[in-house]
Scaffold this active site. Structure first.
Site, PDB file in Angstrom:
ATOM      1  N   GLY A  57       0.828  -1.192   0.000  1.00  0.00           N
ATOM      2  CA  GLY A  57       0.000   0.000   0.000  1.00  0.00           C
ATOM      3  C   GLY A  57       0.863   1.244   0.000  1.00  0.00           C
ATOM      4  O   GLY A  57       2.072   1.191   0.270  1.00  0.00           O
ATOM      5  N   CYS A  83       5.361  -5.989   1.254  1.00  0.00           N
ATOM      6  CA  CYS A  83       5.646  -4.558   1.146  1.00  0.00           C
ATOM      7  C   CYS A  83       5.132  -3.812   2.394  1.00  0.00           C
ATOM      8  O   CYS A  83       5.677  -3.967   3.472  1.00  0.00           O
ATOM      9  CB  CYS A  83       5.069  -3.998  -0.145  1.00  0.00           C
ATOM     10  SG  CYS A  83       5.738  -2.368  -0.591  1.00  0.00           S
ATOM     11  N   TYR A  84       4.050  -3.045   2.278  1.00  0.00           N
ATOM     12  CA  TYR A  84       3.510  -2.370   3.466  1.00  0.00           C
ATOM     13  C   TYR A  84       3.173  -3.401   4.543  1.00  0.00           C
ATOM     14  O   TYR A  84       3.360  -3.149   5.740  1.00  0.00           O
ATOM     15  CB  TYR A  84       2.266  -1.560   3.114  1.00  0.00           C
ATOM     16  CG  TYR A  84       1.621  -0.912   4.323  1.00  0.00           C
ATOM     17  CD1 TYR A  84       2.030   0.351   4.760  1.00  0.00           C
ATOM     18  CD2 TYR A  84       0.623  -1.575   5.046  1.00  0.00           C
ATOM     19  CE1 TYR A  84       1.467   0.934   5.893  1.00  0.00           C
ATOM     20  CE2 TYR A  84       0.054  -0.999   6.180  1.00  0.00           C
ATOM     21  CZ  TYR A  84       0.478   0.255   6.596  1.00  0.00           C
ATOM     22  OH  TYR A  84      -0.082   0.820   7.712  1.00  0.00           O
ATOM     23  N   HIS A 172       7.306  -7.444  -4.408  1.00  0.00           N
ATOM     24  CA  HIS A 172       5.984  -7.925  -4.826  1.00  0.00           C
ATOM     25  C   HIS A 172       6.123  -9.248  -5.584  1.00  0.00           C
ATOM     26  O   HIS A 172       6.382  -9.277  -6.785  1.00  0.00           O
ATOM     27  CB  HIS A 172       5.287  -6.877  -5.687  1.00  0.00           C
ATOM     28  CG  HIS A 172       4.879  -5.659  -4.924  1.00  0.00           C
ATOM     29  ND1 HIS A 172       3.677  -5.568  -4.261  1.00  0.00           N
ATOM     30  CD2 HIS A 172       5.534  -4.503  -4.681  1.00  0.00           C
ATOM     31  CE1 HIS A 172       3.598  -4.396  -3.658  1.00  0.00           C
ATOM     32  NE2 HIS A 172       4.719  -3.722  -3.892  1.00  0.00           N
ATOM     33  N   GLU A 174       3.790 -11.148  -6.343  1.00  0.00           N
ATOM     34  CA  GLU A 174       2.625 -11.366  -7.205  1.00  0.00           C
ATOM     35  C   GLU A 174       2.801 -10.799  -8.604  1.00  0.00           C
ATOM     36  O   GLU A 174       2.038 -11.134  -9.520  1.00  0.00           O
ATOM     37  CB  GLU A 174       1.377 -10.737  -6.552  1.00  0.00           C
ATOM     38  CG  GLU A 174       1.374  -9.216  -6.461  1.00  0.00           C
ATOM     39  CD  GLU A 174       2.056  -8.664  -5.227  1.00  0.00           C
ATOM     40  OE1 GLU A 174       1.781  -7.501  -4.870  1.00  0.00           O
ATOM     41  OE2 GLU A 174       2.875  -9.392  -4.621  1.00  0.00           O
ATOM     42  N   ASP A 230     -19.202 -13.423 -20.558  1.00  0.00           N
ATOM     43  CA  ASP A 230     -19.585 -13.339 -19.148  1.00  0.00           C
ATOM     44  C   ASP A 230     -21.060 -13.655 -18.927  1.00  0.00           C
ATOM     45  O   ASP A 230     -21.414 -14.496 -18.099  1.00  0.00           O
ATOM     46  CB  ASP A 230     -19.265 -11.947 -18.596  1.00  0.00           C
ATOM     47  CG  ASP A 230     -17.829 -11.541 -18.873  1.00  0.00           C
ATOM     48  OD1 ASP A 230     -16.989 -12.441 -19.039  1.00  0.00           O
ATOM     49  OD2 ASP A 230     -17.563 -10.331 -18.926  1.00  0.00           O
ATOM     50  N   LYS A 373     -11.435 -13.125 -15.832  1.00  0.00           N
ATOM     51  CA  LYS A 373     -11.925 -13.590 -17.132  1.00  0.00           C
ATOM     52  C   LYS A 373     -11.465 -15.010 -17.472  1.00  0.00           C
ATOM     53  O   LYS A 373     -12.259 -15.820 -17.953  1.00  0.00           O
ATOM     54  CB  LYS A 373     -11.473 -12.619 -18.224  1.00  0.00           C
ATOM     55  CG  LYS A 373     -11.878 -13.034 -19.638  1.00  0.00           C
ATOM     56  CD  LYS A 373     -13.373 -12.923 -19.861  1.00  0.00           C
ATOM     57  CE  LYS A 373     -13.766 -11.481 -20.052  1.00  0.00           C
ATOM     58  NZ  LYS A 373     -15.175 -11.343 -20.514  1.00  0.00           N
TER      59      LYS A 373
END
Length: 517
Positions: A57, A83-84, A172, A174, A230, A373
């Protein structure tokens, strides 16, 4: 709420990458949900997480109003601070967090100090690329914790508790630029938190069928089909749950792709046996959009018109429908309003999230609301939908209305429709369709000078957009072979009246969005 044997709770501290954490966890076949950082300890305990991840963050831990947690959270379940999240753990348990001096943004080289836990499978002293995005940093490892990684710019890039399953990283994992990021996250999920990889499309379908049946009972349900992946997958899932209690209403808004109505009627009605009503409402939608230039107003006008049409169609069909099915996805929610209920900026209102009438009579069923998706496509395959439908490029609910920039009229929409059809036809002919996440044409509200034959022209411009992506959250422009672009441009200019120039969009997301409006 979707549940599996293992459940990872992601507490969002405002990072732009939080949704990527959820994706990486789900890619490991473990269920995850993102929730606000201000969830109470009691709420978290009742949620019963198998593991907890504290996101990054923009705040400093010492800022007034910065995200914070009850320290007891560290004893509820295995914890990973990113991180944060790492800085909060260090600050909370007696480490030193400081700002400035060691800011790192972008690629960095990390050195593994402790090849266990998150770094199991790494070599001691191994160097690997990671993605940094921080101003503050942890100056010293907290008491009772051990250093696990460092970098040239920061001596503390990772640490873990000596005995408890608490781990933290400054980078990070991710983000795709962290070369072994997925492996690090999986080490946390399976090596530290002992999660079970049981969250699969089949499992999701089973749970949603049970949840839909319980909620709906014997009530009637309608679904608004847009022709895209969708809404089609949502309709097929609800139909699997309640059968003929579902009536799908396909609205021809006059803003569809070429031959869209015929394809939907063939696939949903004939192939899947879903009760389908087609409503020709071109005039109604185009009238609602007359004189509307602002893209947010377009989305709201279309969303309101959809509900009006659904209400009329359900009444005409003699149904007393209580529920409305929508194909809302997680990126729709994220872009329309912060997924955490926090201060994230609204990028754009999706007609099926923020564009609905506040006084509509239907209760919403959004079975795909927590899916990305690619996950929706896999659910569609699980339900037996044909690949030509499941593999289609995304198409926005507002249709061509948000691909005609500025004011809309029937002639302009038809011009765009024909240009778009040529574009997609040539992409398929070149064998590139499945390499591209989304491709479409945009009608620009400008004219340019051209020459055709021996005469001067002053006509409109078509922009072409094609991107690669995995989830629509980030995207890169697609590098077409030049001969394919040349062929597309030549056909559009020669075959679509009123167009004398074609341009190609080479913007990535971010900073641009995929759609132009």
């Amino acid at each position: 709420m979707t549940q599996g044997a293992s459940r990872v709770l992601i507490l969002d501290c405002g990072s732009q990458f939080t949704q990527l954490i959820a994706r990486r966890v789900r890619e490991a076949r473990v269920f995850s949900e993102i929730h606000p950082a201000d969830r109470s300890l009691e709420w978290i305990r009742d949620w019963k997480p198998t593991a907890i991840i504290l996101s990054g963050g923009p705040s400093s831990v010492s800022d007034a109003g910065a995200p914070t947690f009850d320290p007891a959270i560290l004893d509820l379940a295995p914890v990973l601070g990113v991180c944060y999240g790492m800085q909060w753990i260090a600050h909370t348990v007696g480490g030193r967090v400081t700002g400035g001096g060691r800011r790192e943004y972008g690629r960095a080289e990390m050195v593994v100090v402790d090849a266990t836990g998150l770094f199991a499978g790494f070599d001691a002293s191994e160097r690997t690329q990671v993605w940094m995005s921080h101003g503050d940093h942890v100056e010293a490892v907290p008491p009772g914790y051990l250093l696990t990684a460092s970098s040239e710019g920061n001596p503390v890039v990772g640490f873990r508790h000596a005995t408890k399953p608490i781990h933290a990283i400054q980078f990070h994992a991710e983000v795709a630029h962290t070369v072994r990021g997925a492996e690090i996250i999986q080490n946390f999920l399976f090596g530290v938190a002992d999660c079970t990889p049981d969250w699969t499309p089949g499992h999701f379908v089973e749970q949603q069928i049970a949840a839909i049946r319980e909620r709906v009972g014997d009530a009637q349900v309608i679904c608004g089909l847009s022709g895209g992946v969708d809404s089609s997958v949502a309709a097929a899932l609800v139909h699997r749950a309640i059968g003929d209690q579902l009536t799908c209403i396909f609205v021809d808004t006059g803003l569809l792709r070429l031959h869209e109505r015929e394809q939907v009627e063939r696939t949903m009605g004939q192939h899947l046996g879903i009760r389908l009503i087609t409503v020709r409402a071109e005039e109604r939608f185009l009238s609602a959009l007359r004189g509307v230039n602002d893209p947010e107003q377009k989305r709201r006008a279309i969303g309101h018109a959809f509900i009006d049409v659904f209400e009329d169609a359900s009444a005409e069909a003699g149904k007393n429908a209580k529920f409305l099915v929508q194909g809302t996805l997680y990126p729709d929610v994220i872009e329309s309003v912060s997924a955490t209920g926090g201060k994230s900026a609204t990028i754009k209102t999706h007609h099926n999230v923020g564009g609905l009438k506040p006084d509509m009579k239907f209760k919403l069923i959004e079975p795909l609301r927590e899916l990305f998706k690619d996950e929706v496509r896999n659910v569609g395959r699980e339900l037996g939908l044909p690949e030509e439908m499941v593999g289609r490029h995304p198409f926005p609910g507002p249709g061509l209305a948000i691909r005609v920039l500025g004011a809309i009229d029937p002639e302009t929409v038809e011009t765009l429709r024909r240009a778009d059809a040529i574009y997609l036809e040539e992409i398929r002919a070149a064998g590139l369709y499945n390499d591209i996440w989304q491709a479409f044409a945009v009608f620009l509200p400008v004219r340019s000078v051209g020459v055709m034959g021996d005469g001067r022209t002053y006509e409109h411009v078509i922009a072409l957009r094609a991107v690669t992506s995995t989830d629509g959250m980030t995207a890169d422009w697609y590098a077409f072979p030049t001969e394919v672009l040349a062929r597309i441009s030549n056909r559009i200019i020669n075959e679509v009246k009123g167009i004398n120039r074609v341009v190609y969009d080479v913007s990535s997301k971010p900073p641009a969005t995929i759609e132009w409006e």
